[in-house]
Scaffold this active site. Sequence first.
Site, PDB file in Angstrom:
ATOM      1  N   ARG A  87       0.903  -1.183   0.029  1.00 21.42           N
ATOM      2  CA  ARG A  87       0.061  -0.292  -0.070  1.00 21.42           C
ATOM      3  C   ARG A  87       0.940   1.291   0.109  1.00 21.42           C
ATOM      4  O   ARG A  87       0.841   2.219  -0.765  1.00 21.42           O
ATOM      5  CB  ARG A  87      -0.959  -0.068   1.210  1.00 21.42           C
ATOM      6  CG  ARG A  87      -1.860   1.165   1.260  1.00 21.42           C
ATOM      7  CD  ARG A  87      -3.046   1.206   2.518  1.00 21.42           C
ATOM      8  NE  ARG A  87      -3.811   2.235   2.636  1.00 21.42           N
ATOM      9  CZ  ARG A  87      -3.842   2.966   3.651  1.00 21.42           C
ATOM     10  NH1 ARG A  87      -2.976   2.720   4.804  1.00 21.42           N
ATOM     11  NH2 ARG A  87      -4.385   3.980   3.624  1.00 21.42           N
ATOM     12  N   HIS A  91       0.740   4.093  -2.738  1.00 19.74           N
ATOM     13  CA  HIS A  91       0.671   5.566  -2.349  1.00 19.74           C
ATOM     14  C   HIS A  91       1.716   6.487  -3.120  1.00 19.74           C
ATOM     15  O   HIS A  91       1.788   7.525  -3.218  1.00 19.74           O
ATOM     16  CB  HIS A  91       0.345   5.577  -0.682  1.00 19.74           C
ATOM     17  CG  HIS A  91      -0.935   5.519  -0.710  1.00 19.74           C
ATOM     18  ND1 HIS A  91      -1.629   6.363   0.457  1.00 19.74           N
ATOM     19  CD2 HIS A  91      -1.916   4.351  -0.874  1.00 19.74           C
ATOM     20  CE1 HIS A  91      -2.664   5.426   0.481  1.00 19.74           C
ATOM     21  NE2 HIS A  91      -2.922   4.670  -0.239  1.00 19.74           N
ATOM     22  N   ASP A  92       3.071   5.801  -2.826  1.00 20.46           N
ATOM     23  CA  ASP A  92       4.364   6.715  -3.358  1.00 20.46           C
ATOM     24  C   ASP A  92       4.152   6.873  -4.756  1.00 20.46           C
ATOM     25  O   ASP A  92       4.410   7.840  -5.237  1.00 20.46           O
ATOM     26  CB  ASP A  92       5.493   5.938  -3.050  1.00 20.46           C
ATOM     27  CG  ASP A  92       6.662   6.538  -3.450  1.00 20.46           C
ATOM     28  OD1 ASP A  92       6.712   7.865  -3.213  1.00 20.46           O
ATOM     29  OD2 ASP A  92       7.715   5.913  -3.704  1.00 20.46           O
ATOM     30  N   VAL A  95       1.799   9.416  -6.455  1.00 21.83           N
ATOM     31  CA  VAL A  95       2.055  10.843  -6.112  1.00 21.83           C
ATOM     32  C   VAL A  95       3.252  11.172  -6.499  1.00 21.83           C
ATOM     33  O   VAL A  95       4.376  10.637  -6.027  1.00 21.83           O
ATOM     34  CB  VAL A  95       1.539  11.103  -4.640  1.00 21.83           C
ATOM     35  CG1 VAL A  95       1.861  12.608  -4.324  1.00 21.83           C
ATOM     36  CG2 VAL A  95       0.227  10.759  -4.123  1.00 21.83           C
ATOM     37  N   GLY A  97       5.203  10.174  -8.877  1.00 19.76           N
ATOM     38  CA  GLY A  97       5.821   9.060  -9.188  1.00 19.76           C
ATOM     39  C   GLY A  97       6.540   8.154  -8.136  1.00 19.76           C
ATOM     40  O   GLY A  97       6.435   8.602  -6.872  1.00 19.76           O
ATOM     41  N   SER A 101       8.798   9.817  -2.003  1.00 19.81           N
ATOM     42  CA  SER A 101       8.269  11.216  -1.448  1.00 19.81           C
ATOM     43  C   SER A 101       7.188  10.876  -0.158  1.00 19.81           C
ATOM     44  O   SER A 101       7.427  11.726   0.542  1.00 19.81           O
ATOM     45  CB  SER A 101       7.807  12.065  -2.528  1.00 19.81           C
ATOM     46  OG  SER A 101       6.695  11.477  -3.205  1.00 19.81           O
ATOM     47  N   ASN A 119      -2.954   9.277   4.164  1.00 20.94           N
ATOM     48  CA  ASN A 119      -1.530   8.528   4.261  1.00 20.94           C
ATOM     49  C   ASN A 119      -1.566   8.386   6.005  1.00 20.94           C
ATOM     50  O   ASN A 119      -0.523   7.511   6.291  1.00 20.94           O
ATOM     51  CB  ASN A 119      -0.543   9.221   3.793  1.00 20.94           C
ATOM     52  CG  ASN A 119      -0.277   9.228   2.251  1.00 20.94           C
ATOM     53  OD1 ASN A 119      -1.032   7.953   1.644  1.00 20.94           O
ATOM     54  ND2 ASN A 119       0.448  10.006   1.780  1.00 20.94           N
ATOM     55  N   THR A 218      -6.709  -8.560  -1.305  1.00 21.55           N
ATOM     56  CA  THR A 218      -6.967  -9.692  -0.774  1.00 21.55           C
ATOM     57  C   THR A 218      -6.051  -9.739   0.664  1.00 21.55           C
ATOM     58  O   THR A 218      -6.454 -10.770   1.450  1.00 21.55           O
ATOM     59  CB  THR A 218      -6.465 -10.784  -1.836  1.00 21.55           C
ATOM     60  OG1 THR A 218      -6.774 -12.307  -1.185  1.00 21.55           O
ATOM     61  CG2 THR A 218      -4.859 -10.711  -1.981  1.00 21.55           C
ATOM     62  N   ASP A 270     -10.420  -9.246   3.197  1.00 21.70           N
ATOM     63  CA  ASP A 270     -10.776 -10.540   2.739  1.00 21.70           C
ATOM     64  C   ASP A 270     -11.025 -11.393   3.819  1.00 21.70           C
ATOM     65  O   ASP A 270      -9.894 -12.015   4.455  1.00 21.70           O
ATOM     66  CB  ASP A 270      -9.700 -10.990   1.760  1.00 21.70           C
ATOM     67  CG  ASP A 270      -9.882 -12.225   1.262  1.00 21.70           C
ATOM     68  OD1 ASP A 270     -11.156 -12.741   1.310  1.00 21.70           O
ATOM     69  OD2 ASP A 270      -9.070 -12.978   0.380  1.00 21.70           O
ATOM     70  N   ASP A 278      -4.658 -14.377  -2.205  1.00 21.89           N
ATOM     71  CA  ASP A 278      -5.278 -15.402  -3.039  1.00 21.89           C
ATOM     72  C   ASP A 278      -6.263 -14.689  -3.926  1.00 21.89           C
ATOM     73  O   ASP A 278      -6.163 -13.562  -4.037  1.00 21.89           O
ATOM     74  CB  ASP A 278      -5.858 -16.531  -2.269  1.00 21.89           C
ATOM     75  CG  ASP A 278      -6.795 -15.874  -0.977  1.00 21.89           C
ATOM     76  OD1 ASP A 278      -7.129 -14.788  -1.234  1.00 21.89           O
ATOM     77  OD2 ASP A 278      -6.759 -16.584  -0.142  1.00 21.89           O
TER      78      ASP A 278
END
Length: 351
Positions: A87, A91-92, A95, A97, A101, A119, A218, A270, A278
């Site tokens: 995640r 998120h990096d 924003v 690229g 950052s 964040n 998942t 999940d 999975d």
Amino acid sequence: MDSSSVPQNNAFRLIYRAVSAANYVEMGSQNYFKVLIICLIALIGSTQAQLQLGFYSKSCPKAEQIVSKYVVEHIHNAPSLAAALIRMHFHDCFVRGCDGSVLLNSTKDNQAEKDSIPNLTLRGFGFIDKIKSLVEAECPGVVSCADVLALTARDSVHAIGGPYWNVPTGRRDGLISKAADPLLNLPAPFHNLTTILTLFGNAGLDINDLVLLSGAHTIGVAHCSTIATRLYNFTGKGDTDPTLDSEYATNLKTRKCKNINDNTTLIEMDPGSHNTFDLGYYNQVVKRRGLFQSDAALLTSSTTRSIIAKQLQSTQGFFVEFAKSMEKMGRINVKTGTEGEIRKHCAVVNS
């Protein structure tokens, strides 16, 4: 040649422009050969600046081994970190690229991405910092934080039994991190399909990538606050989102998110296999039990439904396709060559 046929690769784009300029000089003139030399320099410089597998094979040959070793030794103590790290990588990349950052701390003069509302629930920063310190001890000032994050996300997911994908390296670390940017660029749990596709398109990703990368749901957990409105006040009338399976909604309200103000309780993305990579997420989605509105949005298009159905045919097939989209995501607007810097500490720019 019209503009639509100009090569998109940076190196060849430079050569195209230089050769176009050469068309204006005599074949036998010294200027022509100067242009050719410029072309070669542009090609070599730009090619060296691209991401490549084993980028550190000579400058820091043990770098990837150090990352992998630490992940394998520690991820099983906290398998939920795999979801947190992928995640964070997502998120990096969305924003500015994939430039690390998201790892920067705020300063007295600047509120960084890390402190932006989307964040605030990110975690794993200490894990990244530890790995970076080990790599720095081996090769000071060589391996970027952006690459450490990309490698760690991949190795963590693979270590818990998930897919393995190629991570070409050579990213450089960005110098800018602003709290306003995630709000503008990150898909949110309440977004509809049109909005999400726009944000993915802005990042160079398509509808196939959207469905595949959503498959990362998942693993991991979410806070009740992310679905409070969906459960308790969907249209402002104290109602529940009708696209959410009613039995599942009742279960969530009775056993998990017992009131609209619950900001601390965690829910499995999940249920029953949130630490196992999975097909469980897709099975949940087709049963109208995707946790977020953005999950439910995948059922609002025949195209996305078809892509989900394809993934449900084979776990191995899903892994292969997921790997392709992850490698693609890892290339979003990367900084290479002399752009940015190689941070000594991931939380602060070099002084």
